[in-house]
Design an enzyme around this catalytic site. Structure first.
Site, mmCIF file in Angstrom:
data_model
loop_
_atom_site.group_PDB
_atom_site.id
_atom_site.type_symbol
_atom_site.label_atom_id
_atom_site.label_comp_id
_atom_site.label_asym_id
_atom_site.label_seq_id
_atom_site.Cartn_x
_atom_site.Cartn_y
_atom_site.Cartn_z
ATOM 1 N N GLU B 33 0.829 -1.211 0.000
ATOM 2 C CA GLU B 33 0.000 0.000 0.000
ATOM 3 C C GLU B 33 0.865 1.265 0.000
ATOM 4 O O GLU B 33 0.469 2.303 -0.534
ATOM 5 C CB GLU B 33 -0.902 0.016 1.244
ATOM 6 C CG GLU B 33 -1.864 -1.164 1.358
ATOM 7 C CD GLU B 33 -2.402 -1.372 2.774
ATOM 8 O OE1 GLU B 33 -3.399 -2.093 2.923
ATOM 9 O OE2 GLU B 33 -1.816 -0.839 3.747
ATOM 10 N N THR B 111 -6.071 -0.470 2.978
ATOM 11 C CA THR B 111 -7.154 -1.262 2.419
ATOM 12 C C THR B 111 -8.060 -1.734 3.555
ATOM 13 O O THR B 111 -7.688 -1.702 4.724
ATOM 14 C CB THR B 111 -6.594 -2.456 1.637
ATOM 15 O OG1 THR B 111 -5.736 -3.187 2.497
ATOM 16 C CG2 THR B 111 -5.813 -1.977 0.424
ATOM 17 N N GLU B 197 -6.262 -1.490 11.730
ATOM 18 C CA GLU B 197 -5.419 -0.463 12.364
ATOM 19 C C GLU B 197 -6.139 0.820 12.782
ATOM 20 O O GLU B 197 -5.755 1.458 13.774
ATOM 21 C CB GLU B 197 -4.253 -0.051 11.437
ATOM 22 C CG GLU B 197 -3.203 -1.107 11.210
ATOM 23 C CD GLU B 197 -3.542 -2.073 10.076
ATOM 24 O OE1 GLU B 197 -4.428 -1.735 9.269
ATOM 25 O OE2 GLU B 197 -2.946 -3.168 10.007
ATOM 26 N N ASP B 220 -12.049 -6.405 -0.300
ATOM 27 C CA ASP B 220 -12.851 -7.631 -0.224
ATOM 28 C C ASP B 220 -14.203 -7.327 0.413
ATOM 29 O O ASP B 220 -14.329 -6.392 1.210
ATOM 30 C CB ASP B 220 -12.126 -8.725 0.566
ATOM 31 C CG ASP B 220 -11.724 -8.286 1.964
ATOM 32 O OD1 ASP B 220 -10.731 -7.530 2.074
ATOM 33 O OD2 ASP B 220 -12.408 -8.662 2.925
#
Lengths: 262, 262
Positions: B33, B111, B197, B220
């Site tokens: 990322e 993400t 996170e 997802d």
């Protein structure tokens, strides 16, 4: 070889292991658990700690025999006024306290849930051999091991012989209760006791290479009949007395010894 | 009143809100990322960071227009060589980076899993309104709220209007999968996206009073048919491109503005 004037990591560690322990850091998550230790060793709160403005973390310190004792408690949540329990607070306070106090040894003390299937009873005090997490499921190869986060406590065979505490593995998660998924991981981790901080303290102590031991007293039987929260609150005060007695015995044993003698 | 020569907290915060943002800190958990953002803004890694020896945390920095951009990534686990994901690493690196870099604003980018029941699709980018935890169940009054840890992102109505991102709540936990207990809490938290996170970054940023926004891209669909891990790995690279484009747009919007103009 290390350059002149410097000591290699391994040699430095060996030197530390051979000189008497002088500076210990006790990390305790709850005020109820911390207060008897603070009183017993007549520790005083340092109002001008080197922690940054805004954090609720509390640092107590004092001298006992040949030891400088520091006790750090994450304090009350600034918004909600409850003890700042769990892995996030524990990891932060461990990091900041190691950086500020450079301890020779960390003792993470606290209450825990015990598993009667592994022989635990209310009031038992465990000296922990290994720590893991049970609520970090990452089903991707290698990430799964990272999630479990297995770390070994600093080996203390002589301390264990002298104090006659129980020995077992500790598993850590951020919930007081236990979901079926937590339970499956705890069984896979072969844990005798579960808490909400130990593996986070171990993670940070391992990052910064500080030897750490874990003393955990059983307030509730996780695989018993009573709800964890009810049993925990009912036994907290009484079990804390057993915990604090064990911590005092550990400190008396440590005094005057090197790491390699523990 | 504040003593002469000092500025009260409220007055200080108001002053900061009125001067152009100059120093931003981007916190990203995974290398995949982070790399496109590092490349896009030609950030360079600082080998002599002010982080302590032994931690794997990586600090990149550079100048872009009127902004000093810092990007901190928790790095690879020293033992296992996988990205140091999750709340413990995120909280530590947020704490250490705030202390070292004193940012005006934090952008936590990454993400996330999305919920189709809340309208999320693969590749959607969310600007988060609120963050909570979903795996810290402590069924004791007030401790239950502490466990949930609700915090609001810094309000950015103009940024939102300009960029046309989706808005939703984020829930954080240390597992990539979702247990039935996690799911019940996520539904109670009214979350559109879940990550590993965000709420930990928010907790630390709130402790140290740094305004923080969260940009999360959906890899997802959690309430879909495919297993999370498989879908996550399949979409990671493509969705990261959408994430990085959104981060670049956010940074372009921020440039030259005060906090109060966001």
């Amino acid at each position: 070889m290390a350059p002149d004037g410097e000591v290699s990591d391994a040699a430095g560690e060996a030197m530390v292991a051979q000189r008497p322990i002088s500076n210990i850091l006790i990390i305790i998550a709850m005020q109820t658990e911390a207060t008897p230790v603070v009183n017993k060793f007549q520790l005083v709160e340092e109002p001008e700690s080197s922690f940054p403005k805004g954090v609720p973390w509390v640092w107590y310190h004092g001298i006992y025999k040949d030891l400088h004792i520091n006790l750090v408690w994450p304090g009350k949540d600034s918004n909600l006024e409850v003890d700042s329990v769990g892995t996030v607070s524990a990891s932060l306070v461990t990091y900041a306290a190691i950086r500020a106090l450079q301890p020779d040894l960390i003792i993470n003390a606290g209450t825990a849930g015990g598993f009667k299937a592994k022989g635990a009873s209310i009031g038992d005090v465990y000296l922990v051999s290994d720590v893991t997490f049970h609520d970090r499921r990452i089903p991707i190869p290698v990430f799964d091991l990272y999630g479990i986060g297995l770390r070994h406590a600093y080996p203390t065979p002589n301390l264990l012989k002298d104090l006659n505490l129980k020995v077992g593995k500790l598993s850590t998660g951020d919930s007081l209760d236990m979901s079926p998924q937590d339970e499956a991981t705890i069984i896979a981790n072969d844990a005798s006791v579960k808490d909400m901080e130990g593996a986070a303290v171990a993670y940070v102590a391992d990052l910064l290479k500080v030897p750490t031991i874990f003393v955990k007293a059983v307030t509730d039987i996780v695989d018993g009949e009573k709800p964890a929260a009810e049993e925990f609150l009912q036994n907290l005060a009484a079990v804390t007395a057993a915990l604090d007695e064990a911590v005092a015995q550990v400190i008396d044993f440590i005094n005057g010894k090197c790491l390699s003698e523990l």
